[in-house]
Design an enzyme around this catalytic site. Structure first.
Site, PDB file in Angstrom:
ATOM      1  N   TYR A  23       1.014  -1.078   0.074  1.00 61.49           N
ATOM      2  CA  TYR A  23       0.037   0.147   0.104  1.00 61.49           C
ATOM      3  C   TYR A  23       0.880   1.217   0.045  1.00 61.49           C
ATOM      4  O   TYR A  23       1.756   1.367   0.717  1.00 61.49           O
ATOM      5  CB  TYR A  23      -1.013  -0.169   1.207  1.00 61.49           C
ATOM      6  N   GLU A  44      -3.508   7.638  -3.962  1.00 61.84           N
ATOM      7  CA  GLU A  44      -3.357   6.169  -3.297  1.00 61.84           C
ATOM      8  C   GLU A  44      -3.307   5.047  -4.155  1.00 61.84           C
ATOM      9  O   GLU A  44      -4.065   5.003  -5.296  1.00 61.84           O
ATOM     10  CB  GLU A  44      -4.840   5.872  -2.412  1.00 61.84           C
TER      11      GLU A  44
END
Ligand code: GDP
Ligand code: MN
Length: 395
Positions: A109, A197
């Site tokens: 991530y 993101e």
């Protein structure tokens, strides 16, 4: 402002971030054609909507043949996809992104956000990609790596290297990860991003670093100097009530009730929403008309509130400082006549030129319910709403 995954990927590609090959499709035929163009044996068909969590909602399908790609496209296009981020109405899928699939060895991530309090850019990374960051923070908070970047100095290479090492990557992957992090940072900074993101950011079996997904939002106050970003706007993904208002320079947020609100000042607007709830009603919207509201602007606000078909009454609550109650009163009368508002209107005026404003309302001969205080106004608005057959419970 949000953009689609494929648009974010295009911006990242310009900064050297490695991405799977892909193409856009507006029809099932085009989807199958894209798959054959890309080549290979397995493709991801991805719904392009302004929301994450598409995977769990059926918006990302892995297909083994062009027939399967076509079928997946048929199932997705033209439908509204409901994810746990979209609300029950979902978002319309009118384009798909077809991508080659890659051999995933590890999912990571990587996120960039603005820390408003620290006035810094915050990078968040985790070796537990695939999950949402809230979930990672909840289940494996120790895996979250946080790095603060001073925008004056920019992200330094040693900081990117530190993130890569903290992710526990193999030596040969570290340099590729550093390049990816630096590339993402440049895209975030150069286009005035407010959020970026990459989830998942993957390490492939062959040791490449690739962004499999990308979500990006931008600071709306900077769009005037980012023409190419503002052109990426897709109004079909926005709440039409909010689009109508923002196109007219009004600060509006759609809510689920039936009492329309026109208020000056964000603080008074929040207090008014609370008072409506305490009085047993549900607001249909938040609308801050701003300072110095001309009669014309008041009439525009009525139009914005009336975009919402659920609205049964309209509550105008003005505490005039820079504003003038007489202008607001004139605007209310103008709206009643020009916009043709037939719904009950409750008006509470206080502050500059309040007597003059009240006089204008009284002299107009129009049927307007007047209140002197916020509490009285909210109660009268809720009563008028109930008299108008309002029953909608809190959503
Ligand atoms: P999101 O659910 O909206 O965040 O959409 P993503 O683009 O993140 O896709 C959801 C999931 O699909 C990812 O977490 C991956 O596990 C999977 N996925 C997406 N692309 C590929 C791919 O190329 N290969 C494989 N094996 N899985 C993929
Ligand atoms: Mn994702």
């Amino acid at each position: 402002m949000d953009i689609h995954e494929y648009q974010a990927k295009e911006l990242l590609a310009r900064h050297g971030v490695n991405l799977p090959r892909g193409g856009l499709a507006y029809s099932p035929e085009q989807a199958a054609y894209r798959a054959s163009e890309i080549g290979g044996e397995r493709w991801a068909v991805k719904a392009q909507i302004h929301s994450g969590a598409r995977g769990k909602a059926g918006g990302v399908k892995l297909c083994d043949s062009d027939k399967a790609v076509k079928q997946a496209a048929e199932e997705m296009l033209g439908k509204r996809l409901v994810t746990h981020q979209t609300g029950p109405e979902g978002k319309l899928v009118n384009r798909l992104y077809i991508e080659e699939t890659v051999d995933i060895a590890q999912e990571l991530y990587l996120g960039f956000v603005l820390d408003r309090k620290a006035e810094r850019i915050m990078i968040i990374a985790s070796s537990s990609g695939g999950m949402e960051v809230e979930e990672i923070a909840d289940k494996e908070p120790e895996s979250l790596i946080k790095t603060v970047v001073d925008p004056g100095h920019g992200l330094q290479e040693f900081q990117a290297r530190e993130i890569a090492y903290n992710l526990g990557l193999e030596y040969k992957v570290v340099n590729r990860m550093v390049d990816t992090i630096l590339g993402c940072y440049r895209a975030f900074r150069d286009y005035d991003g407010s959020m970026l993101e990459i989830n998942p950011l993957v390490i492939t079996g062959g040791g490449s670093v690739m962004a499999l997904d990308a979500k990006m939002s931008f600071d709306e106050n900077a769009l005037f100097r980012r023409q190419e970003i503002s052109e990426l706007r897709d109004k079909s993904q926005e709440d039409p009530r909010e689009t109508f208002a923002s196109d007219r320079g009004l600060s509006y947020v759609g809510l689920n009730g039936e009492i329309g609100c026109i208020i000056n000042g964000a603080g008074l607007a929040m207090a008014t929403l609370d008072m409506i709830k305490i009085a047993g009603g549900e607001p249909a919207n938040f609308l801050d008309i701003g300072g110095g509201a001309s009669p014309d602007r008041v009439a525009k606000s009525f139009r914005a509130v009336l975009q919402d078909e659920n609205v049964k009454v309209i509550f105008v609550n003005i505490f005039a400082g820079i504003n003038r109650c007489d202008w607001v009163a004139e605007g209310v009368i103008k709206a009643k006549k020009e916009v043709g508002v037939s719904l009950p209107i409750i008006v509470r005026l206080a502050g500059t030129n309040v007597e003059k404003g009240k006089q204008i309302l009284a002299d107009s001969g129009e049927d307007i319910i007047v209140a002197d205080t916020l509490k009285e106004g909210a109660e009268k608005a809720v009563k008028a709403w109930k008299d108008a057959g309002g029953t909608k419970a809190a959503a």
